[in-house]
Write a protein that holds these residues in place. Structure first.
Motif, mmCIF file in Angstrom:
data_model
loop_
_atom_site.group_PDB
_atom_site.id
_atom_site.type_symbol
_atom_site.label_atom_id
_atom_site.label_comp_id
_atom_site.label_asym_id
_atom_site.label_seq_id
_atom_site.Cartn_x
_atom_site.Cartn_y
_atom_site.Cartn_z
ATOM 1 N N LEU A 188 -20.954 55.075 47.955
ATOM 2 C CA LEU A 188 -22.205 54.759 46.260
ATOM 3 C C LEU A 188 -21.855 54.010 45.694
ATOM 4 O O LEU A 188 -23.372 53.294 44.984
ATOM 5 C CB LEU A 188 -21.882 56.374 45.125
ATOM 6 C CG LEU A 188 -22.199 57.770 46.117
ATOM 7 C CD1 LEU A 188 -21.160 59.074 45.063
ATOM 8 C CD2 LEU A 188 -23.759 58.210 45.437
ATOM 9 N N LEU A 189 -20.692 53.070 45.329
ATOM 10 C CA LEU A 189 -20.244 52.237 44.249
ATOM 11 C C LEU A 189 -20.753 51.096 44.736
ATOM 12 O O LEU A 189 -21.811 50.602 44.613
ATOM 13 C CB LEU A 189 -19.086 52.478 44.294
ATOM 14 C CG LEU A 189 -18.074 50.439 43.937
ATOM 15 C CD1 LEU A 189 -19.177 50.321 42.518
ATOM 16 C CD2 LEU A 189 -17.026 50.959 43.183
ATOM 17 N N LEU A 190 -21.146 51.125 46.019
ATOM 18 C CA LEU A 190 -22.086 50.121 47.395
ATOM 19 C C LEU A 190 -22.839 50.145 46.967
ATOM 20 O O LEU A 190 -23.964 48.863 46.264
ATOM 21 C CB LEU A 190 -21.496 49.898 48.547
ATOM 22 C CG LEU A 190 -20.127 49.115 49.349
ATOM 23 C CD1 LEU A 190 -20.125 49.099 50.377
ATOM 24 C CD2 LEU A 190 -19.386 48.167 48.379
ATOM 25 N N CYS A 191 -23.943 51.024 47.596
ATOM 26 C CA CYS A 191 -25.422 51.458 46.976
ATOM 27 C C CYS A 191 -25.793 50.875 45.970
ATOM 28 O O CYS A 191 -26.962 50.937 45.315
ATOM 29 C CB CYS A 191 -25.971 52.341 47.732
ATOM 30 S SG CYS A 191 -25.960 52.913 49.700
ATOM 31 N N ALA A 250 -11.867 49.417 42.197
ATOM 32 C CA ALA A 250 -11.940 47.870 41.728
ATOM 33 C C ALA A 250 -12.565 46.425 42.343
ATOM 34 O O ALA A 250 -13.680 45.815 41.861
ATOM 35 C CB ALA A 250 -10.708 48.187 41.005
ATOM 36 N N SER A 251 -11.672 46.618 43.548
ATOM 37 C CA SER A 251 -12.198 45.803 44.267
ATOM 38 C C SER A 251 -13.342 45.534 44.587
ATOM 39 O O SER A 251 -14.335 44.688 44.968
ATOM 40 C CB SER A 251 -11.857 44.944 46.247
ATOM 41 O OG SER A 251 -11.585 46.175 46.725
ATOM 42 N N PHE A 252 -14.139 45.939 44.673
ATOM 43 C CA PHE A 252 -15.655 46.451 45.248
ATOM 44 C C PHE A 252 -16.548 46.619 43.601
ATOM 45 O O PHE A 252 -17.910 46.475 43.702
ATOM 46 C CB PHE A 252 -16.206 47.911 45.555
ATOM 47 C CG PHE A 252 -16.630 48.084 47.456
ATOM 48 C CD1 PHE A 252 -15.023 47.566 47.688
ATOM 49 C CD2 PHE A 252 -16.233 49.577 47.689
ATOM 50 C CE1 PHE A 252 -14.719 47.990 49.064
ATOM 51 C CE2 PHE A 252 -15.832 49.831 49.088
ATOM 52 C CZ PHE A 252 -14.998 48.572 49.430
ATOM 53 N N GLY A 253 -16.649 46.105 42.126
ATOM 54 C CA GLY A 253 -16.330 46.028 41.722
ATOM 55 C C GLY A 253 -17.119 46.869 40.391
ATOM 56 O O GLY A 253 -17.879 47.376 38.983
ATOM 57 N N MET A 295 -18.134 46.716 55.384
ATOM 58 C CA MET A 295 -17.655 46.316 55.936
ATOM 59 C C MET A 295 -16.332 46.961 55.792
ATOM 60 O O MET A 295 -14.611 46.616 55.897
ATOM 61 C CB MET A 295 -16.979 45.287 57.046
ATOM 62 C CG MET A 295 -17.758 45.122 58.394
ATOM 63 S SD MET A 295 -17.702 46.458 59.755
ATOM 64 C CE MET A 295 -16.181 47.015 59.950
ATOM 65 N N SER A 296 -15.063 46.746 54.421
ATOM 66 C CA SER A 296 -15.169 46.771 53.338
ATOM 67 C C SER A 296 -14.511 48.450 52.920
ATOM 68 O O SER A 296 -13.364 48.582 53.427
ATOM 69 C CB SER A 296 -14.789 46.184 51.872
ATOM 70 O OG SER A 296 -16.796 46.949 51.694
ATOM 71 N N LEU A 297 -15.282 49.616 54.071
ATOM 72 C CA LEU A 297 -14.409 50.534 53.929
ATOM 73 C C LEU A 297 -14.191 51.420 55.044
ATOM 74 O O LEU A 297 -13.154 52.165 55.427
ATOM 75 C CB LEU A 297 -16.207 51.828 54.729
ATOM 76 C CG LEU A 297 -17.265 51.172 52.552
ATOM 77 C CD1 LEU A 297 -18.296 51.767 53.541
ATOM 78 C CD2 LEU A 297 -16.512 52.296 51.602
ATOM 79 N N ARG A 313 -4.735 60.858 54.521
ATOM 80 C CA ARG A 313 -5.850 61.167 52.893
ATOM 81 C C ARG A 313 -6.115 59.454 51.933
ATOM 82 O O ARG A 313 -6.863 60.159 51.611
ATOM 83 C CB ARG A 313 -5.516 62.247 52.432
ATOM 84 C CG ARG A 313 -6.413 62.892 51.681
ATOM 85 C CD ARG A 313 -5.619 64.573 51.640
ATOM 86 N NE ARG A 313 -5.968 65.075 52.044
ATOM 87 C CZ ARG A 313 -6.121 66.222 52.429
ATOM 88 N NH1 ARG A 313 -7.580 66.533 51.976
ATOM 89 N NH2 ARG A 313 -5.805 67.343 53.810
ATOM 90 N N ASN A 314 -4.815 59.478 51.396
ATOM 91 C CA ASN A 314 -5.074 58.414 50.452
ATOM 92 C C ASN A 314 -5.583 57.191 50.829
ATOM 93 O O ASN A 314 -5.099 56.114 50.560
ATOM 94 C CB ASN A 314 -4.510 58.717 49.252
ATOM 95 C CG ASN A 314 -3.921 60.471 48.680
ATOM 96 O OD1 ASN A 314 -5.494 60.992 48.569
ATOM 97 N ND2 ASN A 314 -3.102 60.932 48.396
ATOM 98 N N THR A 315 -5.338 56.777 51.783
ATOM 99 C CA THR A 315 -4.602 55.378 52.236
ATOM 100 C C THR A 315 -6.397 55.102 53.526
ATOM 101 O O THR A 315 -6.110 53.715 52.608
ATOM 102 C CB THR A 315 -3.036 55.197 53.136
ATOM 103 O OG1 THR A 315 -3.339 56.183 54.144
ATOM 104 C CG2 THR A 315 -2.183 55.272 52.065
ATOM 105 N N GLU A 316 -5.950 55.930 53.814
ATOM 106 C CA GLU A 316 -7.691 55.045 54.945
ATOM 107 C C GLU A 316 -9.518 55.779 54.131
ATOM 108 O O GLU A 316 -9.053 56.840 53.842
ATOM 109 C CB GLU A 316 -7.955 56.278 56.595
ATOM 110 C CG GLU A 316 -6.603 56.172 57.583
ATOM 111 C CD GLU A 316 -6.028 54.720 57.862
ATOM 112 O OE1 GLU A 316 -7.265 54.054 58.053
ATOM 113 O OE2 GLU A 316 -5.197 54.218 58.730
ATOM 114 N N VAL A 317 -10.169 55.055 54.504
ATOM 115 C CA VAL A 317 -11.724 55.068 53.747
ATOM 116 C C VAL A 317 -12.206 55.569 54.982
ATOM 117 O O VAL A 317 -12.201 56.874 55.649
ATOM 118 C CB VAL A 317 -12.053 54.112 53.560
ATOM 119 C CG1 VAL A 317 -13.053 54.170 53.013
ATOM 120 C CG2 VAL A 317 -11.315 54.119 51.752
ATOM 121 N N LYS A 318 -12.819 54.240 56.321
ATOM 122 C CA LYS A 318 -13.167 54.562 57.464
ATOM 123 C C LYS A 318 -13.241 54.566 58.421
ATOM 124 O O LYS A 318 -12.505 53.595 58.555
ATOM 125 C CB LYS A 318 -14.533 54.005 57.173
ATOM 126 C CG LYS A 318 -16.294 54.665 57.988
ATOM 127 C CD LYS A 318 -16.238 55.943 58.786
ATOM 128 C CE LYS A 318 -17.069 56.743 56.919
ATOM 129 N NZ LYS A 318 -17.408 58.497 57.402
#
Ligand SMILES: [Zn+2]
Length: 351
Positions: free
Chosen positions: A186-189, A212-215, A316-318, A341-346
Motif C-alpha cells: 500500500l505504501l509503495l502504491c 521508513a526506508s520506503f518513505g 524488489m525491496s519487498l 513472521r516479523n523478519t520476512e516480508v516476501k
C-alpha cells in the motif's frame, strides 16, 4: 512434476503429479517465480474449500495446488490463442470470472457471481512447475521485467485496487495500519499514485524500519496514539484515507476509522474473522466512508505492470528471501507462520 497440494487443514504435500497440457484457448506456463502470500498461510491452516470442491468455472476436484502469485515463461500455446508466444515472460492473473454476470458487465470482475481463484480452488497453482491458464489470464510482461518482479505484480495489484477504493486526492495524507506485505505494498502504491504524507502504524521494529526506508512516517502504536498523531499532523482534521491491512479488530480498525477526516475513506484490506464495534452515528455526522477492497481487476493488474515498467513502482525491496520449491513448506510457509513472521516480508519460490 512437483506441486504443493492441500490435503486438509495444515496438511500440504509436495506431490508428484502429471504435467498439465494446453488445450484450445489456454496457455501452458513454466513457472519461474512464485510469491508466498499471507492468504496462503491462512489457506494452509484453514483451506477455503473442501478437498472434493469443484468450482463451476474451473471444474477440478482437489487436492488443489496452492499458490496464486506467479510469473513464468510460456511453454506451449493452445489453439486459437493470439499475441502470446512460446518463451514470453508472463504474469498469471489468477482470478477466474464468468464474463457474463452484472458485476462483470460493470467491469467489477473481482465481484463476479461465479468468481474463483486459481491456486486456491483448483486449476493448478504457483507452487508447482507448470500451470495451464486461459489466455485471458496471461499478461505478457514488457522489456525490463524479471521473473521476480513479475511475481510481485499480483500482491501489488491488491494494494493498487485498495488505493483506488480510497479515492485519496493527489498530495493527500494516508494512514496505513500494519506494515506486513500488504501494508508495505500500500505504501509503495500510495507513493506511486501521488499521495503526500503516508503515516504507517506498526508494532514490529523491523517492519517499521522497512516502512521508513520506503518513505513512510512511522509510529509504534504501543508508544504513541496513532489517532492523536494523525490529527496533530494534519491540522486537527485527520487523514484523507486510511487502510486497515492488519485486521486485528478494534485495535486496528478503530484507529483507521478514528484517524480519518470528515468525508475521508477507510478501506479494509485484511481478512476479518469477527465483528468490530463502531458507532454508525459517526458515519452520519461526518460522512466518513467505510469500504473494503477485494483483490483486483485486469485493469489494476495492467496498471501495476505499467507502473513497474516505467519505474514508478520498484517492488524488489519487498523481497526478503528466495527458496526452492522443494523447500516451500518448511523454508517458506512454516517459516512465515513461525519465527519469520516479523523478519520476512516476501519469500519468492523457484521450482
Ligand atoms: Zn461475472
Amino acid at each position: 512434476m512437483l506441486a504443493l497440494r492441500m490435503h486438509g487443514p495444515s496438511d500440504a504435500r509436495l506431490d508428484d503429479i502429471p504435467e498439465p497440457q494446453a488445450g484450445p484457448g489456454t496457455v501452458k506456463v513454466r513457472i519461474a517465480c512464485a510469491g508466498i502470500c499471507g492468504s496462503d498461510l491462512s489457506l494452509y491452516e484453514h483451506p477455503a474449500v473442501p478437498i472434493d470442491f469443484v468450482h463451476p468455472l474451473i471444474g477440478e476436484a482437489g487436492p488443489h495446488v496452492l499458490g496464486h502469485e506467479m510469473s513464468g515463461h510460456v511453454a506451449e500455446v493452445g489453439e486459437g490463442v493470439e499475441g502470446i508466444a512460446v518463451g514470453d515472460l508472463v504474469a498469471v492473473f489468477p482470478m477466474v470470472d464468468d464474463d457474463v454476470c452484472p458485476a462483470c458487465g460493470r467491469g467489477e470482475t473481482n465481484l463476479c457471481d461465479q468468481g474463483g481463484f486459481l491456486g486456491v480452488m483448483g486449476g493448478g497453482g504457483a507452487f508447482s512447475e507448470y500451470i495451464v491458464a486461459p489466455a485471458r489470464n496471461i499478461f505478457v510482461l514488457p522489456e525490463g521485467f524479471t521473473a521476480d518482479t513479475g511475481a510481485l505484480v499480483e500482491p501489488l495489484a491488491v494494494a493498487y485496487h485498495a488505493v483506488e477504493q480510497s479515492r485519496i486526492p493527489a498530495g493527500g495524507t494516508a494512514f496505513v495500519v500494519g506494515a506486513g506485505p500488504i501494508g508495505l505494498g500500500l505504501l509503495l502504491c500510495l507513493k506511486a499514485m501521488g499521495a503526500g504524507r503516508v503515516v504507517v502504524s506498526e508494532p514490529s521494529a523491523g517492519r517499521r524500519e522497512l516502512a521508513a526506508s520506503f518513505g513512510a512516517d512511522v509510529i509504534d502504536p504501543g508508544e504513541k496514539d496513532p489517532v492523536a498523531y494523525l490529527l496533530e499532523r494534519n491540522g486537527g482534521r485527520g487523514a484523507d484515507a486510511s487502510f486497515d491491512s492488519a485486521g486485528m479488530g478494534d485495535s486496528t480498525f478503530g484507529p483507521a476509522y478514528q484517524a480519518l477526516r470528515k468525508g475521508g475513506t477507510t478501506v479494509v484490506v485484511a481478512m476479518y474473522h469477527g465483528p468490530v464495534s463502531s458507532n454508525p452515528a459517526e458515519l452520519m455526522l461526518t460522512e466518513k466512508v467505510c469500504t473494503g477492497s477485494y483483490a483486483y481487476t485486469r485493469k489494476d493488474f495492467a496498471a501495476v505492470i505499467d507502473a513497474i515498467a516505467d519505474g514508478r513502482l520498484a517492488p524488489m525491496s519487498l523481497v526478503t528471501n528466495h527458496i526452492q520449491l522443494a523447500d516451500v513448506l518448511d523454508g517458506g510457509i512454516k517459516t512465515l507462520l513461525g519465527e519469520g513472521r516479523n523478519t520476512e516480508v516476501k519469500i519468492l519460490v523457484t521450482p
